[in-house]
Design an enzyme around this catalytic site. Structure first.
Site, PDB file in Angstrom:
ATOM      1  N   ARG A  51       1.144   3.267   1.507  1.00  0.00           N
ATOM      2  CA  ARG A  51       1.279   4.097   2.698  1.00  0.00           C
ATOM      3  C   ARG A  51       0.205   5.168   2.834  1.00  0.00           C
ATOM      4  O   ARG A  51      -0.385   5.340   3.893  1.00  0.00           O
ATOM      5  CB  ARG A  51       2.623   4.847   2.713  1.00  0.00           C
ATOM      6  CG  ARG A  51       3.747   4.112   3.356  1.00  0.00           C
ATOM      7  CD  ARG A  51       5.017   4.498   2.652  1.00  0.00           C
ATOM      8  NE  ARG A  51       4.916   4.034   1.284  1.00  0.00           N
ATOM      9  CZ  ARG A  51       5.278   2.818   0.881  1.00  0.00           C
ATOM     10  NH1 ARG A  51       5.823   2.008   1.729  1.00  0.00           N
ATOM     11  NH2 ARG A  51       5.115   2.416  -0.366  1.00  0.00           N
ATOM     12  N   THR A  52      -0.017   5.907   1.776  1.00  0.00           N
ATOM     13  CA  THR A  52      -0.899   7.058   1.917  1.00  0.00           C
ATOM     14  C   THR A  52      -2.311   6.597   2.282  1.00  0.00           C
ATOM     15  O   THR A  52      -2.901   7.074   3.251  1.00  0.00           O
ATOM     16  CB  THR A  52      -0.905   7.906   0.628  1.00  0.00           C
ATOM     17  OG1 THR A  52       0.434   8.242   0.331  1.00  0.00           O
ATOM     18  CG2 THR A  52      -1.712   9.183   0.806  1.00  0.00           C
ATOM     19  N   LYS A  80     -17.147   2.985 -15.496  1.00  0.00           N
ATOM     20  CA  LYS A  80     -18.344   3.100 -16.347  1.00  0.00           C
ATOM     21  C   LYS A  80     -18.413   4.456 -17.031  1.00  0.00           C
ATOM     22  O   LYS A  80     -19.353   4.739 -17.756  1.00  0.00           O
ATOM     23  CB  LYS A  80     -19.607   2.927 -15.496  1.00  0.00           C
ATOM     24  CG  LYS A  80     -19.709   1.603 -14.771  1.00  0.00           C
ATOM     25  CD  LYS A  80     -21.021   1.592 -13.975  1.00  0.00           C
ATOM     26  CE  LYS A  80     -21.144   0.365 -13.102  1.00  0.00           C
ATOM     27  NZ  LYS A  80     -22.319   0.477 -12.207  1.00  0.00           N
ATOM     28  N   ARG A 101      -6.771  10.441  -4.379  1.00  0.00           N
ATOM     29  CA  ARG A 101      -5.571  10.418  -5.231  1.00  0.00           C
ATOM     30  C   ARG A 101      -6.021  10.184  -6.656  1.00  0.00           C
ATOM     31  O   ARG A 101      -6.884   9.341  -6.913  1.00  0.00           O
ATOM     32  CB  ARG A 101      -4.638   9.299  -4.787  1.00  0.00           C
ATOM     33  CG  ARG A 101      -3.529   9.044  -5.778  1.00  0.00           C
ATOM     34  CD  ARG A 101      -2.492   8.089  -5.249  1.00  0.00           C
ATOM     35  NE  ARG A 101      -1.680   8.719  -4.215  1.00  0.00           N
ATOM     36  CZ  ARG A 101      -0.618   8.150  -3.661  1.00  0.00           C
ATOM     37  NH1 ARG A 101      -0.250   6.940  -4.026  1.00  0.00           N
ATOM     38  NH2 ARG A 101       0.069   8.785  -2.733  1.00  0.00           N
ATOM     39  N   HIS A 129       1.685  16.699  -3.561  1.00  0.00           N
ATOM     40  CA  HIS A 129       1.351  15.646  -2.585  1.00  0.00           C
ATOM     41  C   HIS A 129       1.469  16.244  -1.174  1.00  0.00           C
ATOM     42  O   HIS A 129       2.397  15.938  -0.430  1.00  0.00           O
ATOM     43  CB  HIS A 129       2.307  14.461  -2.775  1.00  0.00           C
ATOM     44  CG  HIS A 129       1.889  13.197  -2.099  1.00  0.00           C
ATOM     45  ND1 HIS A 129       0.907  13.140  -1.125  1.00  0.00           N
ATOM     46  CD2 HIS A 129       2.341  11.919  -2.263  1.00  0.00           C
ATOM     47  CE1 HIS A 129       0.785  11.880  -0.728  1.00  0.00           C
ATOM     48  NE2 HIS A 129       1.628  11.129  -1.395  1.00  0.00           N
TER      49      HIS A 129
END
Ligand code: NCD
Length: 304
Positions: A51-52, A80, A101, A129
């Site tokens: 969703r986000t 890396k 995120r 959030h």
């Protein structure tokens, strides 16, 4: 330049303004369809999301802009060994705004210190959030027609659930808010939230492990998933994962105009039989998420 790292980076007035713009967009989306022409949003997701990330991307596309990014750390140079700071400095050369995120608490804040473009925290570990909270506030405003005078039950993983932490922080600024904090002992709300937000602002709250105890008092019931990825051992997760399963029976004494929310994804904590109940608002909530993110992108890019 403004970032959104913590929900309190926005004043109550700014949140009100965002909600107003989101409602305008819902009514007349075509008026906004070219606002971000030639602008690029980068979505940097070092942790899973449906969703986000997709609501951010569709938000930018519906504003006429473009989207770049990655959806897992393993497909970026993080694999890396590149640092967040270096990644951000580089992505700022290719984009106008970044939604990120990360599993580490505080990573978006570190990114913001190095970034030349606005940074949006799309979830940092078990911490915050803020854009889910904006989604929740728009949902509550549309469904309950108010943001004050509410008794809010928060149920499930209150320890690791970042959506709950940001929501408490945001709602504590409104009048006559009461919280019912429903969780097993092991997943209680962190002390720092009790001390620095609830007690400091003299917010009324009770803690219980019984989902039915205060059901009849609730205006909002915010269910959450037990955050499997934050557990140190599988055994604890297995023991706690199905602690609460909201079903029709448990809603027997609930108010007729209760609003049931969940940031999603749901695992078992809401039985699918509840989905048809008119009080179930969690899928609508996901839809609202796109509109508030459109409003947020406009604000952070300073587009009128
Ligand atoms: C939440 C999250 O990522 O914290 N999901 C979301 O963004 N809608 C809730 C969760 O994962 O349980």
């Amino acid at each position: 330049m403004k970032n959104l790292i913590d929900i309190t980076d926005l004043s109550k007035n700014e949140i009100e303004e965002l909600i107003k713009v989101a409602k305008n967009i819902m009514q007349e989306p075509e008026k906004f369809s070219e606002k971000c022409k030639h602008k690029k949003l980068a979505t940097l997701f070092f942790e899973p999301s449906t969703r986000t990330r997709l609501s951010f991307e569709s938000a930018m596309i519906e504003l006429g802009g473009n989207v770049i990014g990655f959806s897992s750390a393993s497909s970026s140079s993080t694999a890396k060994g590149e640092s967040v700071s270096d990644t951000i400095r580089v992505v700022g050369c290719y984009s106008d705004i970044i939604a990120m995120r990360h599993p580490k608490e505080g990573a978006p804040l570190v990114a913001a210190l190095k970034s030349t473009v606005p940074i949006i925290n799309a979830g940092d570990g078990g911490h915050n959030h803020p854009t889910q909270t904006l989604t929740d506030l728009l949902t509550i405003s549309c469904e309950k027609k108010r943001l004050d005078n509410l008794t809010i039950g928060l149920c499930g993983d209150l320890k690791f659930g970042r959506t709950v932490h940001s929501l408490i922080s945001a709602m504590s600024r409104y009048k006559n808010i009461k919280f019912v904090l429903i969780s097993p002992e092991e997943l209680k709300i962190p002390e720092y939230i009790k001390e620095e937000i609830l007690e400091k602002n003299h917010i009324e709250y009770v803690e219980t492990n019984d989902i039915e105890e205060y059901m009849k008092d609730l205006d909002i019931l915010y269910m959450t998933r037990v955050q499997k990825e934050r557990f140190f051992n599988e055994e604890d997760y297995v023991r706690l994962k199905d602690y609460y399963i909201l079903n029709k029976n448990k809603l027997e004494n609930a108010k007729k105009d209760l609003c049931i929310l969940h940031p999603l994804p749901r695992v078992n904590e809401i039985s699918v039989e509840v989905d048809d109940d008119p009080r179930a608002c969690y899928f609508k909530q996901a839809r609202y998420g796109k509109y508030i993110r459109m409003a947020l992108i406009l604000k952070l890019l300073d587009i009128k």
